[in-house]
Write a protein that holds these residues in place. Structure first.
Motif, PDB file in Angstrom:
ATOM      1  N   MET A   1      28.481 -11.481 -32.943  1.00 51.82           N
ATOM      2  CA  MET A   1      27.235 -10.692 -32.919  1.00 51.82           C
ATOM      3  C   MET A   1      27.427  -9.442 -32.050  1.00 51.82           C
ATOM      4  SD  MET A   1      24.085 -10.956 -34.099  1.00 51.82           S
ATOM      5  CE  MET A   1      23.302 -12.565 -34.175  1.00 51.82           C
ATOM      6  N   THR A   2      27.139  -8.285 -32.622  1.00 52.28           N
ATOM      7  CA  THR A   2      27.239  -7.033 -31.866  1.00 52.28           C
ATOM      8  C   THR A   2      25.842  -6.444 -31.691  1.00 52.28           C
ATOM      9  OG1 THR A   2      29.403  -6.600 -32.821  1.00 52.28           O
ATOM     10  CG2 THR A   2      28.264  -4.713 -31.823  1.00 52.28           C
ATOM     11  N   ARG A   3      25.565  -5.952 -30.485  1.00 52.34           N
ATOM     12  CA  ARG A   3      24.315  -5.212 -30.283  1.00 52.34           C
ATOM     13  C   ARG A   3      24.595  -3.732 -30.520  1.00 52.34           C
ATOM     14  NH1 ARG A   3      19.688  -6.728 -26.079  1.00 52.34           N
ATOM     15  NH2 ARG A   3      19.598  -8.319 -27.695  1.00 52.34           N
ATOM     16  N   CYS A  43      17.309  -8.824 -39.373  1.00 51.24           N
ATOM     17  CA  CYS A  43      17.530  -8.119 -38.108  1.00 51.24           C
ATOM     18  C   CYS A  43      16.212  -7.586 -37.558  1.00 51.24           C
ATOM     19  CB  CYS A  43      18.477  -6.942 -38.299  1.00 51.24           C
ATOM     20  SG  CYS A  43      20.093  -7.426 -38.919  1.00 51.24           S
ATOM     21  N   HIS A  63      17.514  -0.682 -30.780  1.00 48.20           N
ATOM     22  CA  HIS A  63      18.700  -1.539 -30.880  1.00 48.20           C
ATOM     23  C   HIS A  63      18.458  -2.680 -31.862  1.00 48.20           C
ATOM     24  CE1 HIS A  63      16.761  -4.238 -27.820  1.00 48.20           C
ATOM     25  NE2 HIS A  63      17.378  -5.157 -28.523  1.00 48.20           N
ATOM     26  N   ASP A  65      20.709  -6.514 -33.252  1.00 48.23           N
ATOM     27  CA  ASP A  65      21.878  -7.400 -33.181  1.00 48.23           C
ATOM     28  C   ASP A  65      22.334  -7.715 -34.590  1.00 48.23           C
ATOM     29  OD1 ASP A  65      21.860  -7.545 -30.390  1.00 48.23           O
ATOM     30  OD2 ASP A  65      20.324  -9.108 -30.431  1.00 48.23           O
ATOM     31  N   HIS A  98      25.515  -6.567 -24.497  1.00 49.29           N
ATOM     32  CA  HIS A  98      24.521  -7.501 -25.040  1.00 49.29           C
ATOM     33  C   HIS A  98      23.221  -7.507 -24.247  1.00 49.29           C
ATOM     34  CE1 HIS A  98      26.685  -9.357 -28.350  1.00 49.29           C
ATOM     35  NE2 HIS A  98      27.775  -9.089 -27.640  1.00 49.29           N
ATOM     36  N   HIS A 101      18.901  -3.026 -23.576  1.00 49.32           N
ATOM     37  CA  HIS A 101      17.664  -3.176 -24.349  1.00 49.32           C
ATOM     38  C   HIS A 101      16.997  -1.811 -24.475  1.00 49.32           C
ATOM     39  CE1 HIS A 101      13.691  -4.513 -25.616  1.00 49.32           C
ATOM     40  NE2 HIS A 101      14.164  -5.739 -25.777  1.00 49.32           N
TER      41      HIS A 101
END
Lengths: 248, 248
Positions: A1-3, A43, A63, A65, A98, A101
């Protein structure tokens, strides 16, 4: 999982605002739907600011994920292809930590408000400016604006729907300048109350028309009372310009 | 009977162009219809330039003869009220001499062409710019543009539909400059051939991409041959900026 951090330009005109709504289109939904079609994942996209219906963004930060492996280039190009025909454009996509925010890591927000100050209504910038046909005194407005800079209780300039914990905010910048037929108002703060910029601009327009003196801005502020509010400026002229982050 | 000079801003997007057409809306018709409703007269409106479909104007000059007595204020305000919802705005109305002609008295015309030169497509300026996603070399484009300044046979840059008596024109200015994400191209001449600005800009974009060398602009010009033409730029980025008159 990439943010992923996304930088987004949008025309607020056709939207109910940033936030997903049951009763109409939103910028959030337009991007989330494009992301789902691209990745097959569900998402959620979070933004630095939840702009109201009709409010535009030159560079909103957001943003999401995403599990599917992607390059910044493919994510941006794919989203821009799939988000059509909505007037939304992904200017940049980059992987972030990660715990980054878009909303909670943001330490500064900047808005621009455009007033078209001439007799004739806008043809090219319809929906992109507030048209004020009577001449405005930009110098008086600038003087009035300075009264609000600093740390204050901005209850006077707060919407009843505001969900902020406290009405106390620090307004870092509130500048007024004439640019040809337009008056540009720039506001910067760590965060704003709901409708704060539009409320402050609406009162500044009263100063510009001579109905208020510049010092009436201070009086309105010190009243700490929403009934002291003069006028809420329309969303058309408001642009989210920039979200500031500690490492940026 | 009074001859009125009108200064008009319009968004060319929804129109077939300036000139009245049987098969779709035109700026001319929008203004003529508003004038008829206002005066009860059948008024013809003549413009300095007959822009194509999708081409915008910041300040087109036009004139109309009106028998009904009017003040400049009433004419402008009345027209702006009646021309809605078309994206047309009358910036100014002023009485002029009976032999003043928006087209034939005009001794200079100025255009702006806006290229949005970034990867991401426009959200706010959709239909208002030409989006070129590959990086353009503005310096090379400026060098290429200089090759066309002066008195030349512009046959290469002329549309087959051009009705001008002669392909020989004097290009007074043809400047290219980068403005952030945009490239702005300004062109000034007494008059232009049909599609001349868009043809010249299209070739400049080839120079910007490196497909043409700056000197290829001169070669294309000297070919005096429409088949030497590289590319016609789309109407979206073109703005009629100003019409110049002897006494103005």
């Amino acid at each position: 999982m990439t943010r992923w951090r996304l930088t987004v330009e949008y025309d607020g005109g056709p939207f109910m605002g940033w936030q997903r709504q049951d009763h109409g289109p939103s910028v959030q939904q337009a991007i989330e739907d494009a992301l789902s079609r691209m990745t097959g994942e569900t998402c959620a996209v979070h933004a630095a600011g939840r702009t109201d219906a009709g409010v535009h963004a030159l560079a909103m930060a957001a943003h999401a994920d995403i599990a599917k492996p992607l390059t910044p280039h493919r994510l941006r190009e794919g989203l821009n292809a799939l988000v059509r025909p909505h007037p939304v454009s992904i200017l940049a996509a980059e992987p972030v930590a990660h715990d980054w925010h878009a909303r909670f890591s943001c330490v500064g927000r900047r808005y621009l408000y455009r007033i078209l100050n001439r007799r004739a209504p806008p043809a090219l910038d319809r929906g992109r400016v507030w048209h004020v046909a009577v001449p405005l005194d930009a110098d008086a407005m600038a003087e009035g604006a300075r009264m609000l800079v600093g740390r204050h209780d901005f209850t006077t300039f707060r919407s009843v729907h505001c969900q902020s914990d406290s009405p106390v905010k620090t307004l870092d910048r509130f500048d007024v300048r004439r640019a040809g037929d337009e008056i540009h108002i720039e506001a910067a703060a760590r965060s704003f109350l709901h409708h704060q910029v539009r409320s402050m601009v609406g009162c500044l327009a009263l100063v510009g028309r001579g109905q208020w003196q510049p010092d009436d801005m201070r009086r309105a502020l010190e009243a700490v009372d929403r009934s002291a509010l003069g006028l809420n400026a329309p969303p058309d002229g408001l642009y989210f310009v920039e979200a500031v982050y500690p490492d940026a």
